[in-house]
Structures are given as C-alpha cells and as structure tokens.
Design a protein around this motif. Structure first.
Motif, PDB file in Angstrom:
ATOM      1  N   LEU A 184      10.395  -0.374  -3.400  1.00 19.66           N
ATOM      2  CA  LEU A 184      10.478   0.295  -4.699  1.00 19.66           C
ATOM      3  C   LEU A 184       9.239   1.144  -4.969  1.00 19.66           C
ATOM      4  CD1 LEU A 184      11.912  -2.680  -6.785  1.00 19.66           C
ATOM      5  CD2 LEU A 184      13.134  -0.599  -6.137  1.00 19.66           C
ATOM      6  N   PHE A 185       8.073   0.695  -4.485  1.00 20.67           N
ATOM      7  CA  PHE A 185       6.844   1.464  -4.670  1.00 20.67           C
ATOM      8  C   PHE A 185       6.802   2.694  -3.762  1.00 20.67           C
ATOM      9  CE2 PHE A 185       3.771  -2.067  -6.306  1.00 20.67           C
ATOM     10  CZ  PHE A 185       4.565  -2.192  -7.434  1.00 20.67           C
ATOM     11  N   ASN A 186       7.577   2.712  -2.707  1.00 21.07           N
ATOM     12  CA  ASN A 186       7.466   3.721  -1.667  1.00 21.07           C
ATOM     13  C   ASN A 186       7.819   5.114  -2.182  1.00 21.07           C
ATOM     14  OD1 ASN A 186       7.186   4.741   0.998  1.00 21.07           O
ATOM     15  ND2 ASN A 186       9.402   4.674   1.242  1.00 21.07           N
ATOM     16  N   THR A 227       7.527  11.313  -9.378  1.00 19.67           N
ATOM     17  CA  THR A 227       7.396  10.339  -8.285  1.00 19.67           C
ATOM     18  C   THR A 227       7.989   9.012  -8.745  1.00 19.67           C
ATOM     19  OG1 THR A 227       5.328  11.404  -7.610  1.00 19.67           O
ATOM     20  CG2 THR A 227       5.791   9.225  -6.692  1.00 19.67           C
ATOM     21  N   PRO A 228       9.224   8.681  -8.350  1.00 19.82           N
ATOM     22  CA  PRO A 228       9.848   7.422  -8.814  1.00 19.82           C
ATOM     23  C   PRO A 228       9.043   6.181  -8.422  1.00 19.82           C
ATOM     24  CG  PRO A 228      11.503   8.864  -7.845  1.00 19.82           C
ATOM     25  CD  PRO A 228      10.175   9.477  -7.543  1.00 19.82           C
ATOM     26  N   GLY A 229       8.367   6.227  -7.264  1.00 17.14           N
ATOM     27  CA  GLY A 229       7.560   5.071  -6.862  1.00 17.14           C
ATOM     28  C   GLY A 229       6.444   4.764  -7.842  1.00 17.14           C
ATOM     29  N   LEU A 230       5.871   5.811  -8.468  1.00 23.49           N
ATOM     30  CA  LEU A 230       4.822   5.605  -9.468  1.00 23.49           C
ATOM     31  C   LEU A 230       5.384   4.872 -10.684  1.00 23.49           C
ATOM     32  CD1 LEU A 230       2.052   6.059 -10.757  1.00 23.49           C
ATOM     33  CD2 LEU A 230       2.810   8.357 -11.409  1.00 23.49           C
ATOM     34  N   TYR A 231       6.604   5.230 -11.085  1.00 24.91           N
ATOM     35  CA  TYR A 231       7.236   4.556 -12.212  1.00 24.91           C
ATOM     36  C   TYR A 231       7.461   3.074 -11.892  1.00 24.91           C
ATOM     37  CZ  TYR A 231       8.155   8.989 -14.590  1.00 24.91           C
ATOM     38  OH  TYR A 231       8.020  10.182 -15.247  1.00 24.91           O
ATOM     39  N   ALA A 232       7.822   2.800 -10.637  1.00 27.29           N
ATOM     40  CA  ALA A 232       7.997   1.400 -10.231  1.00 27.29           C
ATOM     41  C   ALA A 232       6.681   0.642 -10.332  1.00 27.29           C
ATOM     42  CB  ALA A 232       8.543   1.340  -8.802  1.00 27.29           C
ATOM     43  N   MET A 233       5.599   1.280  -9.921  1.00 30.83           N
ATOM     44  CA  MET A 233       4.294   0.632  -9.980  1.00 30.83           C
ATOM     45  C   MET A 233       3.887   0.370 -11.431  1.00 30.83           C
ATOM     46  SD  MET A 233       0.765   1.855  -8.150  1.00 30.83           S
ATOM     47  CE  MET A 233       0.292   3.127  -9.316  1.00 30.83           C
ATOM     48  N   TYR A 250       0.837  -1.202   0.000  1.00 37.04           N
ATOM     49  CA  TYR A 250       0.000   0.000   0.000  1.00 37.04           C
ATOM     50  C   TYR A 250       0.873   1.255   0.000  1.00 37.04           C
ATOM     51  CZ  TYR A 250      -3.790   3.193   0.927  1.00 37.04           C
ATOM     52  OH  TYR A 250      -4.710   4.208   0.824  1.00 37.04           O
ATOM     53  N   VAL A 251       0.590   2.157  -0.929  1.00 34.63           N
ATOM     54  CA  VAL A 251       1.367   3.400  -1.037  1.00 34.63           C
ATOM     55  C   VAL A 251       0.414   4.572  -1.216  1.00 34.63           C
ATOM     56  CG1 VAL A 251       3.444   2.351  -2.006  1.00 34.63           C
ATOM     57  CG2 VAL A 251       1.603   3.045  -3.528  1.00 34.63           C
ATOM     58  N   GLU A 252       0.897   5.757  -0.900  1.00 28.05           N
ATOM     59  CA  GLU A 252       0.142   6.993  -1.110  1.00 28.05           C
ATOM     60  C   GLU A 252       1.078   7.985  -1.802  1.00 28.05           C
ATOM     61  OE1 GLU A 252      -1.916   8.548   2.263  1.00 28.05           O
ATOM     62  OE2 GLU A 252      -2.370   6.564   3.053  1.00 28.05           O
ATOM     63  N   PHE A 253       0.802   8.249  -3.068  1.00 27.61           N
ATOM     64  CA  PHE A 253       1.598   9.219  -3.815  1.00 27.61           C
ATOM     65  C   PHE A 253       0.936  10.587  -3.694  1.00 27.61           C
ATOM     66  CE2 PHE A 253       2.440   5.288  -6.531  1.00 27.61           C
ATOM     67  CZ  PHE A 253       3.609   5.004  -5.863  1.00 27.61           C
ATOM     68  N   HIS A 254       1.744  11.617  -3.433  1.00 25.34           N
ATOM     69  CA  HIS A 254       1.200  12.955  -3.183  1.00 25.34           C
ATOM     70  C   HIS A 254       1.251  13.853  -4.410  1.00 25.34           C
ATOM     71  CE1 HIS A 254       1.163  11.872   1.052  1.00 25.34           C
ATOM     72  NE2 HIS A 254       2.432  11.534   0.963  1.00 25.34           N
ATOM     73  N   THR A 255       1.938  13.405  -5.456  1.00 22.52           N
ATOM     74  CA  THR A 255       2.110  14.250  -6.635  1.00 22.52           C
ATOM     75  C   THR A 255       1.333  13.682  -7.812  1.00 22.52           C
ATOM     76  OG1 THR A 255       4.340  14.765  -5.869  1.00 22.52           O
ATOM     77  CG2 THR A 255       3.798  15.339  -8.150  1.00 22.52           C
ATOM     78  N   PRO A 256       0.506  14.487  -8.461  1.00 27.41           N
ATOM     79  CA  PRO A 256      -0.211  13.977  -9.643  1.00 27.41           C
ATOM     80  C   PRO A 256       0.740  13.796 -10.818  1.00 27.41           C
ATOM     81  CG  PRO A 256      -0.635  16.321  -9.346  1.00 27.41           C
ATOM     82  CD  PRO A 256       0.146  15.879  -8.140  1.00 27.41           C
ATOM     83  N   TRP A 257       0.367  12.919 -11.732  1.00 31.52           N
ATOM     84  CA  TRP A 257       1.203  12.696 -12.909  1.00 31.52           C
ATOM     85  C   TRP A 257       0.861  13.710 -13.989  1.00 31.52           C
ATOM     86  CZ3 TRP A 257      -1.014  11.092 -17.610  1.00 31.52           C
ATOM     87  CH2 TRP A 257      -2.363  10.726 -17.527  1.00 31.52           C
ATOM     88  N   HIS A 258       1.822  13.949 -14.873  1.00 28.76           N
ATOM     89  CA  HIS A 258       1.627  14.905 -15.952  1.00 28.76           C
ATOM     90  C   HIS A 258       1.510  14.164 -17.281  1.00 28.76           C
ATOM     91  CE1 HIS A 258       2.638  18.218 -18.789  1.00 28.76           C
ATOM     92  NE2 HIS A 258       1.979  18.950 -17.899  1.00 28.76           N
TER      93      HIS A 258
END
Length: 809
Positions: A451-453, A561-567, A370-378
């Motif tokens: 890696l997702f963190n 957000t590098p974690g988003l790329y991992a996901m 479970y992760v929480e990303f705070h930055t929206p993707w572009h």
C-alpha cells in the motif's frame, strides 16, 4: 489474598498477603498469579520454607546489632506493591557517595569506581545486542512460517517463498513470485495447482496451519507463561511507574513470548509483533540487570534500564532508533532523567545496528516498508490529509470503546474461562474470510508495504494496473494514470479488507496470545489512505481543469502519490489508537524514509489526536490499564477538583483509629499481634499514643524480616522483648529479656502534608515523587494516611467512575 494469620503462616504468605497499596486488601487479580517468581528478591533469597512461628530463641549465640549489620531482605518489596522512589534514589546516592569516597583510598577502589560508572553503558550494549538478535530471529522465523501456510520450498524447507525463488533460473520479472522450486500444498498433495479441487486443498491447508499455529501459541502461554499474552505495554507502563509484578519480565516470559509471538504472527491473525517486541526487550533488560549489583539491588535504577530497553524494543520493531527513544519518553516511561535519554539512545542504536547486521528482510534495510516517493506534495493536499486524520481519530475512539467493552465482557463472563477456544474460533473466522482475498491472505506487513509503494513501470501489482502504463515519455516514471481493470478490482478487494480488519482486530487484541496493535492499526489507515489516494489521483486525471487542480497539476503530469496517502493514513490511525504524536511522526519517517513528508504526517497525527481526545481521553494502553485495575497514576491528566487532604485520608470519621506503633513501649508480641490482625503494608511510628507526635514510618515487610531474623540470630529475644525505634535504649533491670533495636528500618523522613493541603497539590506530589503513601498531620500530630490507592480511588470517584475498580479488580 486474605491474611491467614501471622504466627501460623509461612513467610511466603506475608509476601502475598500484604496489600498492594500499603493499607488495603487485594480483592482479586486480573491474571494468573499462581506461578513461581521468575525474579528473585533483590537482596538475596529469603527462606520461604520455614514458618514464622512467633516463638523460640535462635540457635546462634552471636549477639547482633541491628543498627550496624544489614538484614537480608530488608529494603525489598512484596509482589504487587509500589516501590518507594524517594528511598530508592536516596539509597543510590548513598551508594555512589560511598564508592566515590573509597576511590581515593586505593587503586583497586578507583578501578571499582570506574567500572561502576561504565556498567550502565555495558548493560545498554548487552540489551541492544540481545534485543536485536531476538528481533532478527523473530522476523526470519515469522516470515518463513507465514509462507508455510501456502506451500514449501523443495530445494530446502527452511527457505521462505522469496528466498526460494531468488536463485531460480526459471523466474521472469513479472512472475517473480512463481518458480518451480516453490510448490503449493495442492502441487505437493495432488500434483496440480489448477482447478477447484486444488483451490480447496490450498484453502484447507491454509486454515489448518493457521489453527495449528494459534493452538500452539495459546497453549504455550496458558501452560508455561500466562504473562506472555497481550502486547505487554500497559503492564510495562505500570511497572515503570514503580509497581512490582514479579515474573512479568522474567526468563520464562521471555522464552515463551519469543516463541509464541512467531506462532501468533504466522497464524494470520490481525495482530503485530511490534508491541510485544517492547515486552521482549524489557525482559532482556530485566534479566541482564541481575548481572550488575548497581541495578539488581535498586528498583529505581532498574526502571531506568527498562525505559532504555523499551526504546531498544521499538528500535528493532520498526527500525526506528530515534523514534524508539521518543516513544519511551512520550508513551511508557514514568521517570526519564537526562542520563536515561543518552543511554536509551545508545541501546536503540546498538539494537538497530544488530538487526541491520542480521538483515532479516534481505533488502539491506532495517524495515520492510522503505519507500521513495518522487512527487512532492502540494498545499491543497493538506485537506485530504486532515480528512485522514479525522478518520484515524474516529477509528481510534471506536476501536478503544468496542475493544474495551469486549475485553470487559471476556473478564466478567464465562468467555474468559475458555481462552483456547476463543483463540481458535477467532483464528478460524479470520483464516476462512482471509484466504479468498489476496490482500487479507498476505501478511499484514506485506500488505502495508504494498500500500505504501509508489507505482513504477516494473510493478506487477494490481494497484499499478493503469491503462497507459507502458506509454510513457518520462523515462522511468508513469505520466498521467487512468485506472485500469486491475486498479478497480484492487479497490473492491481493499474495501472488503478494510471492513474485515476493522471488525476482526477488535476481537483479536486482548486474547491470551502475544498481540501487538501497531501493525493492524497502520493497516487500517493505510488501506483507507490508499483508497482516498487513488480517488484523488483519478479525480485529478479526469478533472485537471478544476480550480483546485489547474494551478499545480497540468494535464499528463503525475500529481498525486497514492502511496503517500497510505502512509499518512497509517500514521493517523495509529495515532488515534495510541494517542502518540511526536514519537509517531518520527517513527513514520524513519520507517519509510519519507523525510520530506513530515508536515502531512504532523497534520494527520495532530488531527487524529484532537478528534480521538474529543470522543475519549484515554489511549488504548491507558484504557487497558484502567480495565485491569493497575495502580497507575497518569501524569498527563490534571486534577481540577477542590478537595482537601482531610477528605481523602484514612481513617475517615466513624472509622477505627489509625493503627500505629510507639517508639519505645511495645513488645515483640504487641507488634506481632498488630501484624497478624491487619494487612497494612506499613505503620506510622509515634512517640506515644497520647501525644501522636510522628517519629517515622516502618514497612510491614521490613518488620517481619527483622523480627524473624532477631529470633534466629540474637540470643534471648522473646515475645516480651521491647522494640525500640530510638537511637539509644535506656538501661534495663537485670533478668529482663534483651531489647530489639529497629531504628535502622525506620524511615525518619516520611513525606507529610497537613490536613488542609489541597488534593490538587497532593496528587501532583504523588505523581512527581512517585510516593507510596504520605502522612497527614495537624500541628505536628498524626491524623491519618493517604496511599496511592486512595488517590486513585478519589480521582475515579471525582470522574463518576467506580472507585473499587482500582487495583486488580
């Protein structure tokens, strides 16, 4: 599995000797089929000890009307045969109609009708409870045994590392993994954790525990349950398509797979528990089916339950109940009616609730990732996301080709005779290479979680070692992130981890231990994604004035957000290997809680599938089905060749005539001779050999059981008794042996096509109706027969593949 003769062999010999797909011999098998059946025949046990000697009159004086009294065993199927979906659905409709009609006669019958209607929901409840409980047990045990390789808790050996340090008063936040209660093996053995000798001791114990766990896993599988190896999903897909593999979903397989799955995961091999959990859940469903006659006596209804159980398995594997239902629908199920959709949803819900109640991860969530990303993707980031999709497709195609080549080598060389040595060698190589690198030493699930963190101020991971991490004006978030020494070190280690995972997973999947592919595939994608994400992050930091960044990424802002790329990378690689799309995206956002990132996940999943399909049409499970020769007719592929039914049917030109039975002119001895001289699983019944007008179709197994039953229970039946498949038998002269009426075992409406029917239509009929065979006629006269195996061989031949690879070759 040759037929050793009808009159000399026992009844059990017929069960194994009749061919898999109706009219052909079984040339060989891909697994060890010498085990006793875990699953008994559906309609009661058949006496296997007594031989069918072809003579003698039964001791009972009671006359038996075979038109009215059901014969035990008739209507069931031999092992390694395909069920008749049409007949099973027809039997269920008749049963339901009878219960509905009787419900109007008495209160007891009404209660029985209501209980029959709710039995399916009760069964789903039990499957969900059992699957969730076993998944929680596996998760807790695997976590503890994985940590056991590195040390032990002195406060209580049953605590894993995390739980051991939870209540410690001597733990700081930055060193929360270090506490005096947790001792490494060097501390226990030589009383120090510093120096080269301590490192060697820990290294040695790590490898030793890994080898011990792997040895126990492969030994238990080899000795007690050969069916417990692998992920189980290719075989479950085959079983759900209507094929019978007795014992594959039995109690011994469930027990051994549960135990060895914990051992295999704990050994540190590049495998996961998620695929095997689907097998475990299907075992639970199959065993619980025996508590309900509605499902115990009907193979088609049982497969509806197994589809729901597969959904429950994915639900507890990933904590993704909706994704589990979609996975069952998209990937494994052959027949998925609307009622099964609702019940699958209920079973997945109960399983997820049970797992949540057990709380195996100790974080009050269903999953570890479970992760929480705070930055929206572009919008621009879709370009690197699509690049990750391309990487996932290339990795999927590469993995499938190399893994299938290695598995084929294992099957065709001496390597396959030494599964224990193979497992130990791969485990030793994996453990020796994994220990020096902290990212390969940790369990794959923990690696993916890291890696997702998304890095925060309190993270102590090397992946979050940025130079100005404590110089922030944004409260709890990092502003711009110039990489520090720890990040660069982590990148090198992750690159080495990626190479090891790519290579070692190829040789691990398919060994004779429980081995899932979901987590290793996600790990490969997550590593690649994190590497790309950090690269994009640093590019945006040092070149924020570039045109691609200046419109949305200002200086000092946290843009990438590098974690988003991992996901996204994890989804891409898993999609490239399995070719899942819809269910994959849903599993990923349920798995991580990243609901707003559906579009990047969809873009990567579709790109991955397109690239992988361009290099090879089959996913890993379909490739293993074809490698093992399972009779599976893939519903996703189209048949585009212009051939006719007469080109595929048997007999061909210059072949012997088709073996048939006549409706009223053959004796018991004639039928026994035909059975003893052939290995066909069924015979067409015609009016006479001259007319060849079709009457129906009778199964070999039903014939054997009916004749044997008649000899035992009907007075006067001898070898010269005439068998009638007609409704009424003519009056017989005095002193003639009594006749045997077997119309009740005759299928009066076998599926037929004409000799000029295009094979495109025939293939579609086999897929949509799940047929075992169809008969070919011309102006009402029987010409030949097409079996499911014939269809599969023809498809293989048209694709320039070896047609003899079909069916357990």
């Amino acid at each position: 599995m040759d037929n050793r003769g009808f009159q000399q062999g026992s009844f059990n010999s017929f069960r194994s000797s009749s061919s898999d797909e109706d009219l052909m011999d079984i040339p060989g098998t891909a697994m060890d089929f010498s085990m006793r059946d875990d699953v008994p025949p559906l309609d009661g046990e058949i006496e296997e000890e007594k031989s069918y000697n072809g003579g003698g009159i039964g001791s009972s004086n009671r006359m038996m009307d075979f038109l009215e009294e059901p014969i035990p065993g008739v209507g069931t199927y031999d092992d390694f045969n395909t069920i008749d979906w049409v007949r099973e659905k027809s039997r269920d409709r008749d049963r339901h109609r009878e219960i509905t009609n009787k419900s109007k006669e008495s209160t007891w019958a009404l209660i029985h009708s209501v209980s029959d209607a709710f039995s399916g929901w009760l069964l789903m409840l039990l499957i969900g409870l059992l699957s969730g409980s076993l998944a929680g047990l596996i998760d807790i045990s695997a976590h503890w045994m994985t940590d056991l390789k590195e040390g032990i808790c002195t406060e209580g050996f049953w605590f894993n590392h995390e739980h051991c340090c939870w209540n410690s008063e001597h733990v700081t936040f930055e060193d929360r993994d270090k506490c005096p209660e947790w001792n490494s093996w060097s501390q226990l053995l030589i009383s120090t954790d510093e120096g080269a000798f301590a490192y060697i001791v820990n290294y040695f114990m790590y490898v030793l525990w890994a080898l011990l766990f792997a040895f126990l896993a492969v030994s238990l599988v080899k000795v007690f349950a050969p069916y417990a190896c692998g992920s189980g999903i290719p075989e479950i897909k085959t079983i759900l398509s209507g094929f019978i593999i007795r014992g594959y979903l039995g109690k011994w397989t469930l027990i051994i797979k549960t135990i060895t799955l914990v051992l295999a995961v704990s050994s540190g091999l590049s495998l996961g528990k998620e695929g095997p959990l689907v097998h475990v859940a299907c075992c639970c469903g199959n065993i619980l089916c025996h508590c309900f006659n509605k499902y115990r006596k009907n193979e088609a209804k049982r497969r509806e339950v197994l589809s729901a159980a597969a959904a429950a398995g994915v639900s507890v594997a990933f904590g993704a109940p909706i994704g589990g239902v979609l996975f069952s629908l998209e990937e494994v199920s052959y027949y998925f009616p609307l009622k099964t959709l609702w019940r699958s949803f209920f079973a997945a819900l109960v399983a997820a609730f049970t797992l949540r109640s057990i709380n195996p991860f100790g974080n009050s969530r269903l999953v570890l990732f479970y992760v929480e990303f705070h930055t929206p993707w572009h919008l621009f980031e879709l370009v690197p996301f699509i690049l990750l999709g391309i990487f996932g497709g290339l990795w999927g195609a590469l993995f499938i080709r190399t893994n299938i080549a290695w598995c084929r080598k294992r099957k065709t060389t001496q390597l396959g005779k030494y599964p224990v040595i193979e497992v130990l060698v791969v485990t030793a190589i994996t453990a020796i290479l994994a220990f020096p690198n902290e990212y390969t030493r940790m369990s794959t699930s923990e690696l993916i979680s890291e890696l997702f963190n998304d890095c925060g101020l309190l993270d102590s991971s090397k992946l979050c070692d940025y130079e100005n991490r404590f110089n922030t004006s944004k409260g709890g978030e990092l502003p711009d992130r110039p990489a520090g020494v720890g990040v660069y070190s982590a990148m090198w280690q992750l690159a080495l981890t990626l190479i090891l995972k790519i290579v070692i997973t190829i040789f691990t999947f398919g060994m004779k231990i429980p081995s899932g592919l979901f987590i290793p595939s996600m790990a490969v994608g997550a590593i690649a994604g994190r590497l790309l994400g950090v690269g994009m992050e640093q590019l945006a930091y040092y070149h924020h004035d570039w045109a691609i960044f200046n419109s949305w990424c200002s200086q000092g802002a946290d843009c990438i957000t590098p974690g988003l790329y991992a996901m996204v990378g994890a989804a891409a690689c898993l999609g490239g290997v399995t070719r899942m799309t819809v269910s994959l995206v849903v599993i990923m956002f349920e798995l991580t809680g990243g609901l707003e990132y559906i579009v990047p996940l969809m873009a990567a999943a579709m790109t991955s599938k397109w690239v992988a399909d361009a290099l090879g049409r089959e996913g890993i499970y379909d490739a293993h089905i074809r490698l093992n020769g399972y009779p599976f007719l893939e519903a996703k592929e189209e048949f585009a060749h212009k051939t006719l039914a007469m080109d595929v049917m048997k007999p061909r030109r210059n072949d012997p005539l088709l073996t048939v039975l006549t409706q009223d002119s053959m004796t018991v001895e004639d039928v026994e001779t035909i059975i003893s001289e052939t290995t066909y699983s069924g015979f067409p019944v015609v009016v006479s050999r001259e007319s060849q007008r079709l009457v129906g179709f009778v199964l070999r197994r039903d014939l054997i059981i009916s004749i044997e039953n008649a000899r035992k229970k009907q007075d006067g039946v001898v070898s010269t008794s005439i068998i009638y498949f007609t409704e009424h038998s003519p009056p017989m002269p005095p002193y003639t042996p009594p006749t045997l009426k077997l119309r009740n075992i005759l299928d009066l409406s076998p599926f037929t096509v004409t000799d000029l029917t295009p094979m495109e239509i025939v293939v579609d009929i086999f897929r949509k109706l799940g047929l075992r065979q169809c008969l070919v006629t011309h102006n009402g006269r029987l010409l030949g027969i097409i079996t499911k195996k014939d269809v599969l061989k023809h498809i293989a031949q048209m694709a320039n593949q070896d047609p003899d690879s079909i069916l357990f070759n």
